[in-house]
Design a protein around this motif. Structure first.
Motif, PDB file in Angstrom:
ATOM      1  N   LEU A 254      -9.233  14.218 -48.147  1.00 33.39           N
ATOM      2  CA  LEU A 254      -9.770  14.543 -46.821  1.00 33.39           C
ATOM      3  C   LEU A 254      -9.725  13.344 -45.875  1.00 33.39           C
TER       4      LEU A 254
ATOM      5  N   LEU B 208     -21.191  16.252 -53.751  1.00 31.07           N
ATOM      6  CA  LEU B 208     -20.222  15.356 -53.104  1.00 31.07           C
ATOM      7  C   LEU B 208     -19.589  14.453 -54.142  1.00 31.07           C
ATOM      8  N   GLN B 209     -18.341  14.132 -53.903  1.00 32.52           N
ATOM      9  CA  GLN B 209     -17.670  13.140 -54.739  1.00 32.52           C
ATOM     10  C   GLN B 209     -17.268  11.956 -53.869  1.00 32.52           C
ATOM     11  N   CYS B 210     -16.175  12.067 -53.140  1.00 35.18           N
ATOM     12  CA  CYS B 210     -15.782  10.923 -52.297  1.00 35.18           C
ATOM     13  C   CYS B 210     -16.693  10.782 -51.097  1.00 35.18           C
ATOM     14  N   GLY B 211     -17.322  11.892 -50.674  1.00 38.40           N
ATOM     15  CA  GLY B 211     -18.270  11.809 -49.574  1.00 38.40           C
ATOM     16  C   GLY B 211     -17.652  11.913 -48.195  1.00 38.40           C
ATOM     17  N   PHE B 212     -16.350  12.152 -48.111  1.00 37.29           N
ATOM     18  CA  PHE B 212     -15.733  12.159 -46.783  1.00 37.29           C
ATOM     19  C   PHE B 212     -16.013  13.457 -46.029  1.00 37.29           C
ATOM     20  N   CYS B 213     -16.014  14.577 -46.748  1.00 36.51           N
ATOM     21  CA  CYS B 213     -16.321  15.862 -46.102  1.00 36.51           C
ATOM     22  C   CYS B 213     -17.818  16.022 -45.906  1.00 36.51           C
ATOM     23  N   THR B 214     -18.592  15.186 -46.588  1.00 38.40           N
ATOM     24  CA  THR B 214     -20.021  15.422 -46.775  1.00 38.40           C
ATOM     25  C   THR B 214     -20.842  15.502 -45.486  1.00 38.40           C
TER      26      THR B 214
ATOM     27  N   CYS C 177     -13.304  20.750 -48.512  1.00 42.56           N
ATOM     28  CA  CYS C 177     -13.579  19.649 -49.424  1.00 42.56           C
ATOM     29  C   CYS C 177     -12.431  19.623 -50.414  1.00 42.56           C
ATOM     30  N   ARG C 178     -11.824  18.451 -50.606  1.00 38.68           N
ATOM     31  CA  ARG C 178     -10.696  18.372 -51.535  1.00 38.68           C
ATOM     32  C   ARG C 178     -11.162  17.929 -52.921  1.00 38.68           C
ATOM     33  N   CYS C 179     -12.425  17.508 -53.045  1.00 39.09           N
ATOM     34  CA  CYS C 179     -12.865  16.916 -54.319  1.00 39.09           C
ATOM     35  C   CYS C 179     -13.621  17.871 -55.227  1.00 39.09           C
ATOM     36  N   THR C 180     -14.509  18.677 -54.684  1.00 40.38           N
ATOM     37  CA  THR C 180     -15.507  19.334 -55.536  1.00 40.38           C
ATOM     38  C   THR C 180     -15.129  20.721 -56.022  1.00 40.38           C
TER      39      THR C 180
HETATM   40  S1  FES Z   1     -16.332  15.116 -51.527  1.00 38.50           S
HETATM   41 FE1  FES Z   1     -14.327  14.399 -51.128  1.00 38.50          FE
HETATM   42  S2  FES Z   1     -13.636  15.818 -49.687  1.00 38.50           S
HETATM   43 FE2  FES Z   1     -15.527  16.650 -50.249  1.00 38.50          FE
END
Ligand code: FES
Ligand code: FES
Lengths: 767, 160
Positions: free
Chosen positions: A183, B101-107, B138-141
């Motif tokens: 993202l 959340l993982q990377c936190g960018f969409c968070t 969200c690309r991570c969760t």
């Molecule tokens: S936590 Fe990485 S894009 Fe949602």
């Protein structure tokens, strides 16, 4: 703490908008860098007119390839050196042609649009078939054809074994091109002050990036500082050496001001390297029971317009994993990497291994179908048994660690209610008003824990180990520096859990830092599911060494022998003497009092440890997917997705679940939605999030996750890694389910992404 | 060539701000670059991802689709304006408890969209959560733990 589902240390900052991503960082006098990208897929550059752009407000400068001729090439395939900007010709749409720097990002974008590039078009070869056609012209100089690499992975063929097999079948499978699409797009901020640059970048291996930058600029490494701050997802695509990593510092040096580059999403879709894009030609020999006797595989990889040193060889990893979790006595494999007029390809979550798992899991289903057997039964006769572990595959050096593949399959079938699903499937087939039901299995194994050094050196890293420094503060709290560079995996949390157990320091009293070459000892980085199996063991070892030294000091304080002490909540106690106790904080403070330490004891409680894994690890499991298919539209709906994973020791069940979910989501998305497409002229057809089908909330199911925990004997922690497992397992679970739903119609395969159109066509044109 | 300028008055997280900006400046860049409120993120250029979601006069909007000039006279809440000195808002806490959340960018965008959703529907079903957040990627969760996070928040204080 190992095994407990504690909430993450990373979350508080990220949840309150106080994370630090590259684009969040501001420096005084900051300038913005923007690329001019090629709109042509294959053409000679006849002229670049930058005059109008230079005259625009706020523009500091415009540069083209010849302005960087002095800079040594970026990390490349030896002999196939690649520059920073396209020089005489462009090889794909999106290749950077010029770079503009201005005082603000809007003005920089204005100026980039004002740069006029004139092209003389060349014939475009957007597919592997076109690029290998007899009349194809070579795309990438100095290659004389578009066949960039051809490799016989095995010295032998399996012609005799196939001839001797009671049955054989052939298949052609396609593992399509996907975009990593974290993202947060790629970003770099470089500030060259004094003798060298500081670079904030969205990268997965800051020390490697430092080494490459230092080499290009002829600097000693201590003068280059690379910081990977919060990184908003990476999935492998942030491990490639993009030109901006070098151009931003170079321009900062020339201009004497900090320079920032942040990709737009549209740019990301054509500029940052893609993944997968492999055509698989397979022949398999088997007996009446479905026992696989021989496998012959030819892989053709589309490497895109400019070969990437990792991308060009990823099919090696695919080859090594072709046998999956099955006892296949003989495998022959070869691959070709082909240059085409498309964006280059390199690592994407799983990088070469999901392609292998997809291949063998589809093949097992095809074998079952041919014999009229249940896919679960054919898997069972072929699975490597737990008693055969560690299992030497037909590939030298590829040895699977402990696992119980049959138990994972049995647990999966039980959780799916497999027999019940089969009955339901029959019932629905008989009812023309009902949607068709399909069940797909994927008993997968992948390769994690990258290392060891001899393997990882081949990818350009100094080693395959990982490093950790553990040091106690005088109050007994601990700071850990680790050589990884995570981007969502939660290392601050998981590594603190590991250290808490070894040190006897509370989880809350441990901080984990990473991603800064000026702070952290030499490290490798985060990729290849190596966090827990490699870095986890480095932390464990360093913490154990600190704990051992603390014990000696405690023994001295308690006037006892080290062996006579036991660990208690607060610190150390003399065995059986509750009053003779000393807290870890007191021991830590004592470690800084030279006159009160046992003779010969060095000051402080600190240890740096480099953990070299003895081998790769092999996370495995069994995933099952249940789909229903609309008979009218071909629309596929995932009803259930069930995972049984064996990643060895689970450090934090909550974050482990998150890793599995995320990987499975990307795998389902590959099966159903995602494909980077180009038209015949090499023009991207879906270079935005409007057109590229990144799944949203309504497109993905809930996931049921289960674990089998077979510890690996290859590392003391027993962990195997799981960052890539879901993405490895899922695509074929979904495709097998779709083909299973349509099997009675004679459908044998549906190519990914299995769009309603493709599924509908398969239903109506089968047999 | 002269760059045109307009004056905007925007209240952000309760604080009034008066600034001169280019008419084409997006609200998300006004927040990030002009006010240094970098919690609001940019994940795309086609108003597809929702990373930039903020509340504009109480309504969740993608701040990359709004010009700063259009927000003149409005009140904006960003992720920095949630919660308080005593800690995280229930939605933020839900994401922490349930690993949303993982990377936190969409968070930040996800948290704002979820807060807006719970304002309208204090007790949403799973389907309503998925519907309500379908504009946020969200690309991570893989989303399930985000759904669980919102359910946790609904049960523990809601949109506060
Ligand atoms: S936590 Fe990485 S894009 Fe949602
Ligand atoms: S940045 Fe606004 S929707 Fe993507």
């Amino acid at each position: 703490m190992i095994g407990s589902a504690v909430p993450r240390k990373e979350d508080a900052a990220l949840l309150t908008g106080r994370g630090t991503f590259v684009d969040d960082i501001h420096r005084p006098g900051l300038l913005h860098m923007v690329y001019v990208h090629s709109g042509e897929a294959h053409a000679l550059i006849t002229q670049i007119d930058t005059e109008a752009a230079r005259a625009l407000p706020g523009v500091v400068g415009v540069w083209t390839a010849r302005d960087f001729a002095e800079l040594p090439a970026r990390p490349s395939v030896p002999g196939l050196e690649r520059g920073y900007l396209a020089g005489d010709k462009v090889h794909y749409v999106g290749e950077p042609v010029a770079v503009v720097v201005a005082t603000d990002r809007y003005l920089a974008a204005d100026a980039a649009r004002a740069v006029r590039v004139e092209y003389e078009p060349l014939p475009v070869m957007a597919t592997v078939a076109d690029a290998l056609a007899p009349d194809a012209v070579p795309i990438f100089a100095p290659l004389e054809s578009n066949l960039a690499l051809e490799q016989q992975v095995t010295p032998h063929d399996v012609a005799d074994e196939l001839d001797a097999s009671p049955h054989r079948l052939r298949a052609r499978l396609v593992n399509q091109r996907c975009a990593g699409a974290p993202l947060e797009p790629y970003g770099v901020l470089a500030d060259w002050t004094g003798a060298g640059p500081t670079i904030w970048a969205t990268v997965q291996a800051p020390h490697r990036v430092r080494a490459e930058i230092a080499e290009r600029f002829g600097l000693a490494r201590h003068l280059v500082r690379v910081i990977a701050p919060d990184v908003g997802g990476a999935f492998g695509v942030k491990s490639s050496f993009m030109p901006e990593l070098f151009l931003a510092p170079e321009l900062s040096r020339r201009l004497g001001r900090p320079v920032k580059f942040v990709e737009t999403r549209g740019e990301h879709m054509v500029h940052t390297y893609h993944g997968r894009d492999q055509i698989q030609e397979v022949e398999v020999g088997f007996d009446d029971e479905g026992t696989i006797l021989a496998l012959d595989v030819t892989l053709t990889v589309n490497t895109g317009g400019v070969p990437d040193p990792v991308g060009i060889a990823l099919a090696t990893l695919t080859s090594y994993m072709l046998g999956g979790c099955y006892r296949i006595p003989k495998i022959a494999a070869r691959f070709r990497s082909v240059v085409t007029n498309t964006t280059p390809t390199a690592s994407y979550r799983g990088a070469g291994r999901p392609e292998a798992s997809f291949l063998i899991e589809r093949v097992v289903d095809l074998v079952a179908r041919r014999l009229g057997k249940d896919p679960a039964d054919v898997r069972r006769v072929n699975l490597v048994q737990p008693g055969e572990m560690p299992y030497q595959t037909p590939f030298e050096g590829i040895v699977y660690d402990e696992a119980d593949y049959p138990a994972a399959l049995d647990l999966l079938l039980d959780r799916l209610d497999y027999a019940g699903l089969r009955e339901e499937q029959e019932r629905r087939r008989a009812d023309p008003g009902a949607k068709l039901l399909g069940v797909g299995l994927s008993t997968f194994v992948e390769m994690g824990g990258f290392g060891p050094t001899p393997l990882f050196e081949q990818f350009g890293y100094i080693g395959g180990w990982e490093s950790a420094n553990v040091r106690l503060q005088p109050d007994g709290s601990a700071i850990i520096l680790v050589g990884t560079a995570p981007h969502g995996q939660g290392h601050q949390t998981a590594l603190a859990q590991i250290a808490a157990d070894e040190l006897g320091v509370p989880f809350e009293a441990i901080s984990v830092l990473y991603g800064d070459t000026a702070v952290v000892q030499e490290g490798i980085g985060t990729m290849g599911s190596r966090g827990m199996p490699v870095a986890g063991n480095a932390v464990r070892q360093a913490a154990a060494d600190v704990a051992a030294k603390a014990r000696l000091i405690a023994a001295h304080m308690l006037e006892a022998e080290g062996d006579d002490l036991v660990r208690v909540e607060a610190g150390f106690q003399v065995k059986g003497v509750p009053t003779a106790e000393v807290s870890l904080a007191a021991v830590a403070e004592r470690s800084f009092k030279p006159h009160l330490l046992p003779a010969g004891t060095g000051l402080g409680l600190e240890c740096t440890s480099y953990y070299e894994p003895s081998n790769l690890s092999y996370p495995s499991g069994a995933h099952g997917c249940v789909v229903e298919i609309d008979r009218e539209t071909g629309h596929v709906h995932v009803l259930r997705y069930v995972c049984v994973d064996d990643c060895g020791t689970v450090i934090n069940p909550m974050t482990a679940r998150g890793q599995i979910h995320g990987g499975v989501a990307q795998g389902i998305a590959q099966a159903l939605y995602e494909k980077v497409s180009f038209d015949a002229d090499g023009r991207p057809l879906n270079a935005s999030l409007e057109d590229y089908m990144l799944p949203g909330m309504l497109d993905l199911p809930g996931y049921e996750t289960h674990h089998i925990e077979t510890k690996s004997s290859f590392n003391p922690l027993g962990a195997k890694g799981l960052g890539e497992a879901g993405a490895t397992a899922a695509p074929q679970a979904v495709v097998n389910a779709i083909v299973d739903a349509l099997a009675h119609l004679g459908v044998r395969d549906v190519e990914m992404p299995c769009t309603p159109e493709r599924v509908w066509k398969a239903m109506h044109h089968a047999s | 060539m002269r760059v045109e300028i307009v004056r905007v008055e925007i209240t952000v997280n309760g604080q009034p701000h008066s600034r001169e900006v280019e008419p084409r400046l997006l609200l998300v860049h006004f927040l990030r670059d002009t006010l240094s409120l970098t919690g609001t993120h940019v994940g795309c250029d086609t108003s597809s991802c929702g990373a930039c979601t903020v509340m504009l006069d109480g309504v969740a909007v993608k701040s990359c689709t709004v010009l700063a000039a259009q927000a003149d006279g409005c009140s904006v809440t960003t992720v920095e304006g949630l919660g308080g000195p005593d800690g995280l808002s229930p939605v933020q806490e839900g994401f922490r408890q349930c690993h949303g959340l993982q990377c936190g960018f969409c968070t930040p965008g996800m948290v704002m969209a979820a807060t807006a959703l719970l304002t309208e529907r204090p007790d949403p079903s799973e389907q309503e959560i998925r519907d309500g957040l379908k504009g946020n990627m969200c690309r991570c969760t893989g989303y399930q733990m985000i759904v669980e996070s919102v359910q946790w928040a609904a049960a523990n204080g809601g949109a506060r």
